[in-house]
Design a protein around this motif. Structure first.
Motif, PDB file in Angstrom:
ATOM      1  N   UNK A 146      37.291  36.911  27.779  1.00  0.00           N
ATOM      2  CA  UNK A 146      37.422  35.777  28.706  1.00  0.00           C
ATOM      3  C   UNK A 146      38.701  35.784  29.525  1.00  0.00           C
ATOM      4  N   UNK A 147      39.704  36.536  29.095  1.00  0.00           N
ATOM      5  CA  UNK A 147      40.958  36.555  29.846  1.00  0.00           C
ATOM      6  C   UNK A 147      40.861  37.340  31.148  1.00  0.00           C
ATOM      7  N   UNK A 148      39.807  38.125  31.306  1.00  0.00           N
ATOM      8  CA  UNK A 148      39.621  38.908  32.532  1.00  0.00           C
ATOM      9  C   UNK A 148      38.759  38.130  33.519  1.00  0.00           C
ATOM     10  N   UNK A 149      39.298  37.839  34.683  1.00  0.00           N
ATOM     11  CA  UNK A 149      38.557  37.138  35.734  1.00  0.00           C
ATOM     12  C   UNK A 149      38.280  38.095  36.888  1.00  0.00           C
ATOM     13  N   UNK A 150      37.287  37.729  37.710  1.00  0.00           N
ATOM     14  CA  UNK A 150      36.898  38.625  38.799  1.00  0.00           C
ATOM     15  C   UNK A 150      36.164  37.853  39.877  1.00  0.00           C
ATOM     16  N   UNK A 151      35.979  38.491  41.017  1.00  0.00           N
ATOM     17  CA  UNK A 151      35.168  37.991  42.120  1.00  0.00           C
ATOM     18  C   UNK A 151      33.877  38.801  42.133  1.00  0.00           C
ATOM     19  N   UNK A 152      32.740  38.140  42.336  1.00  0.00           N
ATOM     20  CA  UNK A 152      31.454  38.836  42.337  1.00  0.00           C
ATOM     21  C   UNK A 152      31.485  40.018  43.304  1.00  0.00           C
ATOM     22  N   UNK A 153      31.067  41.171  42.798  1.00  0.00           N
ATOM     23  CA  UNK A 153      31.105  42.405  43.571  1.00  0.00           C
ATOM     24  C   UNK A 153      32.196  43.358  43.125  1.00  0.00           C
ATOM     25  N   UNK A 154      33.166  42.847  42.353  1.00  0.00           N
ATOM     26  CA  UNK A 154      34.249  43.706  41.880  1.00  0.00           C
ATOM     27  C   UNK A 154      33.828  44.501  40.640  1.00  0.00           C
ATOM     28  N   UNK A 211      33.223  50.243  36.119  1.00  0.00           N
ATOM     29  CA  UNK A 211      31.851  49.724  36.046  1.00  0.00           C
ATOM     30  C   UNK A 211      31.820  48.338  36.681  1.00  0.00           C
ATOM     31  N   UNK A 212      30.849  48.116  37.557  1.00  0.00           N
ATOM     32  CA  UNK A 212      30.745  46.829  38.246  1.00  0.00           C
ATOM     33  C   UNK A 212      30.248  45.735  37.305  1.00  0.00           C
ATOM     34  N   UNK A 213      30.728  44.524  37.540  1.00  0.00           N
ATOM     35  CA  UNK A 213      30.231  43.360  36.820  1.00  0.00           C
ATOM     36  C   UNK A 213      28.818  43.035  37.308  1.00  0.00           C
ATOM     37  N   UNK A 214      27.915  42.774  36.381  1.00  0.00           N
ATOM     38  CA  UNK A 214      26.565  42.340  36.720  1.00  0.00           C
ATOM     39  C   UNK A 214      26.452  40.819  36.627  1.00  0.00           C
ATOM     40  N   UNK A 215      27.193  40.226  35.726  1.00  0.00           N
ATOM     41  CA  UNK A 215      27.151  38.768  35.541  1.00  0.00           C
ATOM     42  C   UNK A 215      27.876  38.051  36.664  1.00  0.00           C
ATOM     43  N   UNK A 216      27.493  36.805  36.966  1.00  0.00           N
ATOM     44  CA  UNK A 216      28.290  35.994  37.889  1.00  0.00           C
ATOM     45  C   UNK A 216      29.582  35.566  37.195  1.00  0.00           C
ATOM     46  N   UNK A 217      30.641  35.271  37.948  1.00  0.00           N
ATOM     47  CA  UNK A 217      31.909  34.891  37.339  1.00  0.00           C
ATOM     48  C   UNK A 217      31.836  33.658  36.439  1.00  0.00           C
ATOM     49  N   UNK A 241      40.563  42.978  37.528  1.00  0.00           N
ATOM     50  CA  UNK A 241      39.391  43.515  38.218  1.00  0.00           C
ATOM     51  C   UNK A 241      39.824  44.109  39.558  1.00  0.00           C
ATOM     52  N   UNK A 242      39.023  45.015  40.069  1.00  0.00           N
ATOM     53  CA  UNK A 242      39.370  45.707  41.314  1.00  0.00           C
ATOM     54  C   UNK A 242      38.177  45.745  42.255  1.00  0.00           C
ATOM     55  N   UNK A 243      38.446  46.118  43.507  1.00  0.00           N
ATOM     56  CA  UNK A 243      37.374  46.360  44.462  1.00  0.00           C
ATOM     57  C   UNK A 243      37.299  45.343  45.574  1.00  0.00           C
ATOM     58  N   UNK A 244      36.868  45.819  46.737  1.00  0.00           N
ATOM     59  CA  UNK A 244      36.714  44.985  47.930  1.00  0.00           C
ATOM     60  C   UNK A 244      35.254  44.828  48.342  1.00  0.00           C
ATOM     61  N   UNK A 245      34.333  45.219  47.463  1.00  0.00           N
ATOM     62  CA  UNK A 245      32.911  45.089  47.777  1.00  0.00           C
ATOM     63  C   UNK A 245      32.474  43.664  47.424  1.00  0.00           C
ATOM     64  N   UNK A 276      25.343  40.118  40.521  1.00  0.00           N
ATOM     65  CA  UNK A 276      26.482  39.227  40.330  1.00  0.00           C
ATOM     66  C   UNK A 276      26.633  38.276  41.512  1.00  0.00           C
ATOM     67  N   UNK A 277      26.601  38.829  42.717  1.00  0.00           N
ATOM     68  CA  UNK A 277      26.769  38.006  43.927  1.00  0.00           C
ATOM     69  C   UNK A 277      25.657  36.977  44.095  1.00  0.00           C
TER      70      UNK A 277
END
Length: 251
Positions: free
Chosen positions: A27-35, A56-62, A98-102, A127-128
């Motif tokens: 839970x400590x890792x946060x991200x934006x959908x697509x990262x 590996x891309x996140x599949x779940x929504x934030x 988390x990383x990425x600009x997609x 995710x998006x």
């Protein structure tokens, strides 16, 4: 391992011997959908680096508490076979950011968002599309998922949920290249765009005047679709030069 977050495997889902979904409690890792996240396990003794890591891309929504990662097992790969073999409760490590600009922030407003994917490249779109972002920004969304065999079409339940939640605004177009499959278009995405079959199935245009395309998946697909869209005047989107195509290669 101080530079890594330690999480735990919370669940597993096997679609095929080579296609797996891993649920991770971190839970400590946060991200934006697509990262994407960097997942890691300790390297074998004697290795140059202490950890073996891959993106590996996140599949779940934030908003979902468990992180999900959909991946293809590469038989001789240093990490994916080990990830697929992890039991529930096993430790797994993640990079702290988390990383990425997609992401949807890297798109311009248009009538229709086209989400074009191959294989595991469908992950960031799932995710998006389970956030409010695309529905606030676009009137319509088309999700294209291309695979070789029909058995590789995954996440039908999740896609059905998106369709029910956004009835009339969402179109799902499966594409299968190596065998006939019910409800799927045959062939490959670039050719389906060139001859108009993809737009005919979706019922909305893919044009410079009406659409923004996000491409995610096999590098050959991404390159070939870019070339086809360029013939329609659609160019790659960059922050300093707004365009009509956002892309990420992902296997």
């Amino acid at each position: 391992m101080a530079t890594w977050i330690e999480g735990r495997v919370a669940g597993r889902r096997r679609f095929l011997d080579t296609l797996h979904l891993l649920q991770v409690d971190a839970p400590q890792l946060t991200f934006v959908a697509g990262q994407f996240a960097r997942l890691a396990l300790p390297a074998p003794e004697g290795s140059k680096d202490p950890m073996i890591a891959r993106p590996y891309s996140f599949v779940n929504p934030p908003s979902q508490p468990l992180h999900e990662f959909y991946f293809n097992v590469v038989a001789e790969g240093p990490l994916s076979p080990r990830l697929a073999a992890l039991d529930v409760g096993a430790p797994i490590w993640l990079a702290p950011r988390a990383s990425g600009l997609f992401t949807l922030d890297e798109t311009v407003e248009a009538d229709t968002l086209w989400c074009v994917s191959t294989g595991t490249g469908i992950g960031p779109f799932l995710s998006m599309l389970r956030t409010e972002g695309p529905w606030d920004k676009f009137a319509n969304v088309v999700l294209v998922h291309a695979v070789r065999l029909g058995r590789d079409l995954s996440f039908r339940e999740e896609i059905g949920g998106i369709a029910r939640a956004h009835e009339g605004r969402f179109r799902y177009v499966p594409v299968v290249s190596r065998e006939p499959w019910p409800d799927a278009l045959p062939g490959r995405i670039p050719a389906l765009i060139e001859d108009g079959r993809l737009e005919a199935r979706a019922g909305v245009p893919l044009t410079v005047e009406s659409a923004h395309a996000m491409l995610c998946g096999n590098p050959a697909m991404v390159d070939d679709v870019q070339k086809v869209l360029a013939t329609r005047g659609m160019r790659r989107h960059r922050r300093k030069e707004p365009g009509h195509v956002t892309l990420e290669t992902y296997w």
